[in-house]
Design a protein around this motif. Structure first.
Motif, PDB file in Angstrom:
ATOM      1  N   SER A  60      48.306  -7.875  -7.990  1.00  0.00           N
ATOM      2  CA  SER A  60      49.362  -8.232  -8.940  1.00  0.00           C
ATOM      3  C   SER A  60      48.937  -9.305  -9.939  1.00  0.00           C
ATOM      4  O   SER A  60      49.741  -9.734 -10.773  1.00  0.00           O
ATOM      5  CB  SER A  60      50.603  -8.706  -8.177  1.00  0.00           C
ATOM      6  OG  SER A  60      50.284  -9.822  -7.356  1.00  0.00           O
ATOM      7  N   GLY A  61      47.660  -9.755  -9.869  1.00  0.00           N
ATOM      8  CA  GLY A  61      47.205 -10.780 -10.796  1.00  0.00           C
ATOM      9  C   GLY A  61      45.821 -11.261 -10.445  1.00  0.00           C
ATOM     10  O   GLY A  61      45.072 -10.579  -9.729  1.00  0.00           O
ATOM     11  N   ASN A  62      45.452 -12.429 -10.974  1.00  0.00           N
ATOM     12  CA  ASN A  62      44.139 -13.023 -10.722  1.00  0.00           C
ATOM     13  C   ASN A  62      44.270 -14.189  -9.747  1.00  0.00           C
ATOM     14  O   ASN A  62      45.284 -14.888  -9.727  1.00  0.00           O
ATOM     15  CB  ASN A  62      43.514 -13.524 -12.030  1.00  0.00           C
ATOM     16  CG  ASN A  62      43.299 -12.406 -13.030  1.00  0.00           C
ATOM     17  OD1 ASN A  62      42.802 -11.345 -12.687  1.00  0.00           O
ATOM     18  ND2 ASN A  62      43.678 -12.644 -14.274  1.00  0.00           N
ATOM     19  N   GLN A  63      43.214 -14.399  -8.963  1.00  0.00           N
ATOM     20  CA  GLN A  63      43.195 -15.517  -8.035  1.00  0.00           C
ATOM     21  C   GLN A  63      41.754 -15.860  -7.690  1.00  0.00           C
ATOM     22  O   GLN A  63      40.897 -14.965  -7.597  1.00  0.00           O
ATOM     23  CB  GLN A  63      43.959 -15.169  -6.760  1.00  0.00           C
ATOM     24  CG  GLN A  63      44.287 -16.342  -5.853  1.00  0.00           C
ATOM     25  CD  GLN A  63      45.260 -17.318  -6.497  1.00  0.00           C
ATOM     26  OE1 GLN A  63      44.829 -18.171  -7.277  1.00  0.00           O
ATOM     27  NE2 GLN A  63      46.544 -17.188  -6.205  1.00  0.00           N
ATOM     28  N   VAL A  64      41.469 -17.154  -7.488  1.00  0.00           N
ATOM     29  CA  VAL A  64      40.150 -17.626  -7.059  1.00  0.00           C
ATOM     30  C   VAL A  64      40.384 -18.680  -5.993  1.00  0.00           C
ATOM     31  O   VAL A  64      41.164 -19.619  -6.189  1.00  0.00           O
ATOM     32  CB  VAL A  64      39.336 -18.245  -8.222  1.00  0.00           C
ATOM     33  CG1 VAL A  64      37.965 -18.699  -7.717  1.00  0.00           C
ATOM     34  CG2 VAL A  64      39.181 -17.256  -9.356  1.00  0.00           C
ATOM     35  N   PHE A  65      39.689 -18.533  -4.840  1.00  0.00           N
ATOM     36  CA  PHE A  65      39.864 -19.508  -3.773  1.00  0.00           C
ATOM     37  C   PHE A  65      38.686 -19.447  -2.815  1.00  0.00           C
ATOM     38  O   PHE A  65      37.950 -18.452  -2.761  1.00  0.00           O
ATOM     39  CB  PHE A  65      41.171 -19.266  -3.007  1.00  0.00           C
ATOM     40  CG  PHE A  65      41.323 -17.872  -2.461  1.00  0.00           C
ATOM     41  CD1 PHE A  65      40.868 -17.542  -1.190  1.00  0.00           C
ATOM     42  CD2 PHE A  65      41.930 -16.886  -3.226  1.00  0.00           C
ATOM     43  CE1 PHE A  65      41.018 -16.262  -0.691  1.00  0.00           C
ATOM     44  CE2 PHE A  65      42.080 -15.596  -2.741  1.00  0.00           C
ATOM     45  CZ  PHE A  65      41.622 -15.284  -1.466  1.00  0.00           C
ATOM     46  N   LEU A  66      38.510 -20.521  -2.053  1.00  0.00           N
ATOM     47  CA  LEU A  66      37.471 -20.594  -1.034  1.00  0.00           C
ATOM     48  C   LEU A  66      37.996 -20.055   0.292  1.00  0.00           C
ATOM     49  O   LEU A  66      39.183 -20.186   0.594  1.00  0.00           O
ATOM     50  CB  LEU A  66      37.007 -22.035  -0.824  1.00  0.00           C
ATOM     51  CG  LEU A  66      36.189 -22.695  -1.933  1.00  0.00           C
ATOM     52  CD1 LEU A  66      35.745 -24.087  -1.476  1.00  0.00           C
ATOM     53  CD2 LEU A  66      34.986 -21.860  -2.298  1.00  0.00           C
ATOM     54  N   VAL A  67      37.070 -19.464   1.072  1.00  0.00           N
ATOM     55  CA  VAL A  67      37.391 -18.978   2.416  1.00  0.00           C
ATOM     56  C   VAL A  67      36.434 -19.651   3.395  1.00  0.00           C
ATOM     57  O   VAL A  67      35.289 -19.223   3.546  1.00  0.00           O
ATOM     58  CB  VAL A  67      37.269 -17.450   2.516  1.00  0.00           C
ATOM     59  CG1 VAL A  67      37.673 -16.984   3.919  1.00  0.00           C
ATOM     60  CG2 VAL A  67      38.121 -16.758   1.453  1.00  0.00           C
ATOM     61  N   PRO A  68      36.862 -20.725   4.069  1.00  0.00           N
ATOM     62  CA  PRO A  68      36.004 -21.360   5.078  1.00  0.00           C
ATOM     63  C   PRO A  68      35.756 -20.396   6.243  1.00  0.00           C
ATOM     64  O   PRO A  68      36.559 -19.477   6.482  1.00  0.00           O
ATOM     65  CB  PRO A  68      36.819 -22.579   5.528  1.00  0.00           C
ATOM     66  CG  PRO A  68      37.856 -22.776   4.462  1.00  0.00           C
ATOM     67  CD  PRO A  68      38.144 -21.428   3.906  1.00  0.00           C
ATOM     68  N   PRO A  69      34.674 -20.591   7.002  1.00  0.00           N
ATOM     69  CA  PRO A  69      34.354 -19.677   8.112  1.00  0.00           C
ATOM     70  C   PRO A  69      35.495 -19.499   9.112  1.00  0.00           C
ATOM     71  O   PRO A  69      35.746 -18.384   9.569  1.00  0.00           O
ATOM     72  CB  PRO A  69      33.131 -20.333   8.756  1.00  0.00           C
ATOM     73  CG  PRO A  69      32.468 -21.065   7.625  1.00  0.00           C
ATOM     74  CD  PRO A  69      33.590 -21.568   6.779  1.00  0.00           C
ATOM     75  N   VAL A  70      36.194 -20.573   9.465  1.00  0.00           N
ATOM     76  CA  VAL A  70      37.272 -20.440  10.448  1.00  0.00           C
ATOM     77  C   VAL A  70      38.416 -19.594   9.900  1.00  0.00           C
ATOM     78  O   VAL A  70      39.058 -18.832  10.644  1.00  0.00           O
ATOM     79  CB  VAL A  70      37.779 -21.836  10.891  1.00  0.00           C
ATOM     80  CG1 VAL A  70      38.419 -22.581   9.729  1.00  0.00           C
ATOM     81  CG2 VAL A  70      38.745 -21.711  12.056  1.00  0.00           C
TER      82      VAL A  70
END
Length: 245
Positions: A60-70
């Motif tokens: 539904s749009g744009n997004q940027v984020f980090l994904v830590p291992p946990v």
């Protein structure tokens, strides 16, 4: 500040993270666009890995984020895979992923500081696909005798042919790019298909280049890009601790 949210197929998100963490133990950065999702990991200052696929059900749009291992472990769970749509919201560094099942709705929350992502200075360029690529049978390139004892090897793609020259760095030759043979071997362990695409592209602002290997794996376009080295930068770009292959 309001939350900015997008919806994405949970099965696609989970499958991409599973692909990525099978080859990298580092934090991931996730780029979601209406028609694609791309997961990226880095290894030290000279290797960038990415996994990208087209979305059958547009986000539904744009997004940027980090994904830590946990968090990556949680996002591979059945509760995520079974969701036809999960809502991911971001407000500053706060990320919230909402799930809805027969028991009701609940959120997974974590911090995402993009400035803390260990990206090399050339990160954005290493994500680009080289303008010129050649198709190479995987067995042919993997059978090359890439010496791990050499300081660097020269990889040449002139005239549509690939050659791997095991000579050590020669100072003073222009427009010749050298790569750490240990990283080349590691890249070939991660990028496997009957045929892979290979390209070399010069960087814009520094006298370096990047070498890219590309393949299709389980519906995802996988790219591994390596930054070239030179005699003046060999000691500035060590391999990550404990990774001597």
């Amino acid at each position: 500040m309001e939350y900015k949210s997008v919806r994405i197929d949970g099965q696609v998100l989970s499958a991409g993270i599973r692909q990525a963490i099978a080859r990298s133990e580092d934090p991931l950065i996730c780029f979601i666009k209406p028609d694609t999702i791309r997961l990226v990991a880095v290894s030290g200052l000279r290797m960038v890995l990415s996994w990208e696929t087209q979305l059958q059900s547009p986000a539904s749009g744009n997004q940027v984020f980090l994904v830590p291992p946990v968090i990556a472990d949680l996002l591979m769970s059945e509760s995520i895979r079974s969701q036809p749509g999960v809502e991911i919201a971001r407000r500053g560094k706060d990320i919230s992923l909402r799930l809805i099942d027969h028991l009701g709705s609940y959120d997974i929350r974590w911090k995402s500081d993009l400035a803390a992502f260990p990206a090399p200075p050339e990160f954005s360029e290493l994500l680009k696909v080289p303008d010129v690529l050649i198709d190479v049978p995987y067995l042919r390139i993997s059978d090359e005798q890439v010496s791990q004892t050499k300081l660097a090897i020269l990889i040449d793609l002139d005239f549509g042919r690939l050659s791997i020259n095991g000579e050590e760095i020669v100072v003073g030759k222009s427009r010749q790019y050298y790569f750490d043979p240990r990283l080349v071997i590691r890249a070939l362990e991660m990028i496997k298909d009957r045929s892979i695409r290979v390209g070399v592209s010069p960087l814009v602002e520094v006298p370096r280049a990047y070498l890219s290997f590309l393949a299709e794996q389980d519906g995802w376009s996988v790219q591994c890009s390596l930054l070239s080295i030179g005699t003046d930068t060999q000691k500035l770009y060590p391999l990550p601790p404990g990774r001597n292959r």
